[in-house]
Write an enzyme that holds these catalytic residues in place. Structure first.
Site, PDB file in Angstrom:
ATOM      1  N   SER A   1       6.944 -23.530  -0.307  1.00 35.19           N
ATOM      2  CA  SER A   1       6.465 -24.921  -0.216  1.00 35.19           C
ATOM      3  C   SER A   1       7.543 -25.924   0.180  1.00 35.19           C
ATOM      4  O   SER A   1       7.230 -27.078   0.484  1.00 35.19           O
ATOM      5  CB  SER A   1       5.863 -25.355  -1.547  1.00 35.19           C
ATOM      6  OG  SER A   1       4.591 -24.807  -1.693  1.00 35.19           O
TER       7      SER A   1
ATOM      8  N   LYS B   1       7.106 -27.912   3.307  1.00 44.41           N
ATOM      9  CA  LYS B   1       6.075 -28.957   3.467  1.00 44.41           C
ATOM     10  C   LYS B   1       6.628 -30.338   3.888  1.00 44.41           C
ATOM     11  O   LYS B   1       6.048 -30.973   4.773  1.00 44.41           O
ATOM     12  CB  LYS B   1       5.235 -29.054   2.195  1.00 44.41           C
ATOM     13  CG  LYS B   1       4.364 -27.805   1.971  1.00 44.41           C
ATOM     14  CD  LYS B   1       3.729 -27.799   0.586  1.00 44.41           C
ATOM     15  CE  LYS B   1       2.840 -26.585   0.386  1.00 44.41           C
ATOM     16  NZ  LYS B   1       2.348 -26.473  -0.994  1.00 44.41           N
TER      17      LYS B   1
ATOM     18  N   TYR C   1       0.771 -22.378   8.887  1.00 47.43           N
ATOM     19  CA  TYR C   1       1.180 -22.678   7.502  1.00 47.43           C
ATOM     20  C   TYR C   1       1.853 -21.465   6.844  1.00 47.43           C
ATOM     21  O   TYR C   1       2.934 -21.582   6.253  1.00 47.43           O
ATOM     22  CB  TYR C   1      -0.038 -23.148   6.697  1.00 47.43           C
ATOM     23  CG  TYR C   1       0.245 -23.276   5.223  1.00 47.43           C
ATOM     24  CD1 TYR C   1       1.118 -24.261   4.747  1.00 47.43           C
ATOM     25  CD2 TYR C   1      -0.325 -22.397   4.293  1.00 47.43           C
ATOM     26  CE1 TYR C   1       1.407 -24.359   3.384  1.00 47.43           C
ATOM     27  CE2 TYR C   1      -0.036 -22.493   2.944  1.00 47.43           C
ATOM     28  CZ  TYR C   1       0.819 -23.468   2.490  1.00 47.43           C
ATOM     29  OH  TYR C   1       1.119 -23.565   1.149  1.00 47.43           O
TER      30      TYR C   1
ATOM     31  N   TYR D   1       4.574 -31.525  -7.784  1.00 46.15           N
ATOM     32  CA  TYR D   1       3.179 -31.349  -8.227  1.00 46.15           C
ATOM     33  C   TYR D   1       2.923 -32.015  -9.577  1.00 46.15           C
ATOM     34  O   TYR D   1       3.256 -33.168  -9.766  1.00 46.15           O
ATOM     35  CB  TYR D   1       2.805 -29.847  -8.282  1.00 46.15           C
ATOM     36  CG  TYR D   1       3.196 -29.119  -7.041  1.00 46.15           C
ATOM     37  CD1 TYR D   1       2.579 -29.417  -5.828  1.00 46.15           C
ATOM     38  CD2 TYR D   1       4.195 -28.164  -7.050  1.00 46.15           C
ATOM     39  CE1 TYR D   1       2.932 -28.756  -4.673  1.00 46.15           C
ATOM     40  CE2 TYR D   1       4.557 -27.492  -5.900  1.00 46.15           C
ATOM     41  CZ  TYR D   1       3.926 -27.801  -4.717  1.00 46.15           C
ATOM     42  OH  TYR D   1       4.285 -27.154  -3.589  1.00 46.15           O
TER      43      TYR D   1
ATOM     44  N   VAL E   1       7.656 -21.672  -4.617  1.00 42.36           N
ATOM     45  CA  VAL E   1       7.422 -20.557  -5.544  1.00 42.36           C
ATOM     46  C   VAL E   1       8.409 -19.406  -5.389  1.00 42.36           C
ATOM     47  O   VAL E   1       8.435 -18.506  -6.223  1.00 42.36           O
ATOM     48  CB  VAL E   1       5.989 -19.976  -5.455  1.00 42.36           C
ATOM     49  CG1 VAL E   1       4.967 -20.882  -6.070  1.00 42.36           C
ATOM     50  CG2 VAL E   1       5.629 -19.593  -4.052  1.00 42.36           C
TER      51      VAL E   1
HETATM   52  O1  DON Z   1       0.460 -21.573  -0.285  1.00 44.04           O
HETATM   53  C1  DON Z   1       1.120 -20.736  -0.897  1.00 44.04           C
HETATM   54  O2  DON Z   1       0.612 -20.072  -1.750  1.00 44.04           O
HETATM   55  C2  DON Z   1       2.613 -20.549  -0.675  1.00 44.04           C
HETATM   56  N1  DON Z   1       2.908 -20.008   0.547  1.00 44.04           N
HETATM   57  C3  DON Z   1       3.415 -21.792  -0.922  1.00 44.04           C
HETATM   58  C4  DON Z   1       3.323 -22.116  -2.335  1.00 44.04           C
HETATM   59  C5  DON Z   1       4.464 -22.794  -2.948  1.00 44.04           C
HETATM   60  O3  DON Z   1       5.630 -22.568  -2.709  1.00 44.04           O
HETATM   61  C6  DON Z   1       4.051 -23.734  -3.991  1.00 44.04           C
HETATM   62  N2  DON Z   1       5.180 -24.352  -4.598  1.00 44.04           N
HETATM   63  N3  DON Z   1       5.648 -24.449  -5.609  1.00 44.04           N
END
Ligand code: DON
Length: 305
Positions: free
Chosen positions: A64, A67, A189, A241, A259
């Site tokens: 993420s 983003k 994405y 978040y 993540v």
């Molecule tokens: O959309 C997803 O599930 C992941 N590729 C990105 C999620 C992410 O890193 C959320 N952040 N904390």
């Protein structure tokens, strides 16, 4: 004078290297292979001085943390008015993968939650889709100061297990937020999230933001300054978040987590900070990352925004 400085243990690294709380993300199976002990901290000043401790060369996917950069690219390519027709700038107070939309406008709440990031990916995708991915990776490489690449195993793993993101994309299509090239928007994405970086890259990318868009060492103007202020505002209010309010209170920096276990923050006009440690708390933020950033914020001063 050497611009890349010493590599010494910081107090924060020594202090938190034995903290073992949290769990490595496994909902994307490839992420579950991360070494839970990895821990790196890097600070890069706008003059190009680099201070690092721990595993700062170890690569992980940006997840993420892509983003804010994708949002910057959408603003640069389409301008704020057009971009904000597709995504809002309000904190949602929800988890990153929430399927909630702004009731009044029908848009995703902001570009930091998945729904908003998929809307942004749709705006910056190209025809063919690989061209948009290449453009993203190239721009991130200019911010990091080295060529970056996609981790194809994580991209496959993410694509195979990304049903919740597919559900979000279909809702965005239904609301007229994204166009019918839904599979391409999702691929853009997923590929963005699967780009490999290390702690040094993230701190340099954050330092490029802090240096009002200009790379501290190459001097290249990587990001348009006028749009960076929008990106940093959204990072400040929405970057972590449902922990964003606490983060603003305790650390006080525009920042973004992912993540994979990374967090980067921008001390405007001064430096970029990054931490990597893959064990996450309940909100999906790196446990040691949060602790180290809180600790760093006290000597640096929280009023950095
Ligand atoms: O959309 C997803 O599930 C992941 N590729 C990105 C999620 C992410 O890193 C959320 N952040 N904390």
């Amino acid at each position: 004078m050497a611009r890349v400085a010493d590599s010494e243990d910081t107090g924060q690294h020594l202090q938190y290297k034995d903290v073992d709380d949290g769990t490595v993300a496994t909902y994307i199976p490839e992420l579950g292979k991360a070494n839970p002990k990895s821990f790196g901290i890097c600070l890069t000043t706008v003059e190009g001085h680099v201070f690092s401790a721990g595993d700062c060369d170890h690569e992980f996917t940006i997840q993420s943390m892509c983003k804010p950069f994708a949002f910057q690219m959408a603003l640069e390519q389409h301008g704020p008015d057009m971009t904000l027709r597709h995504v809002g700038v309000e904190p949602s107070g929800e988890a990153f993968n929430s399927i909630e939309f702004d009731q009044k406008s029908g848009r995703p709440f902001n570009p930091m939650v998945n729904a908003g990031a998929i809307a942004v990916a749709s705006l910056i995708k190209r025809e063919p889709v690989q061209a948009g991915i290449d453009a993203f990776v190239a721009q991130m490489g200019r911010a990091a100061g080295r060529k970056l690449r996609i981790d194809e195993s994580v991209l496959s793993s993410e694509t195979e297990t990304g049903n919740r993101n597919r559900a979000i994309a279909y809702m965005l299509l239904n609301a007229g937020i994204i166009d019918e090239r839904l599979k391409e928007s999702l691929h853009q994405y997923f590929a963005q999230c699967s780009m490999l970086v290390n702690c040094r890259d993230l701190a340099m990318m954050a330092a490029t933001m802090a240096n009002i868009g200009r790379h501290p060492m190459t001097g290249e103007a990587v990001f348009d300054f006028q749009n960076l202020k929008y990106v940093m505002a959204v990072m400040f209010s929405c970057g972590l978040y449902d922990y964003a309010g606490n983060w603003a209170f305790e650390v006080g920096l525009p920042a973004k987590s992912g993540v994979s276990g990374g967090i980067f923050g921008v001390v405007n006009r001064q430096m970029g900070i990054s931490v990597y440690s893959p064990k996450l708390d309940a909100q999906g933020n790196s446990v040691r990352g949060i602790l180290a950033c809180k600790e760093l914020a006290s000597p640096l001063g929280p009023a950095c925004v």
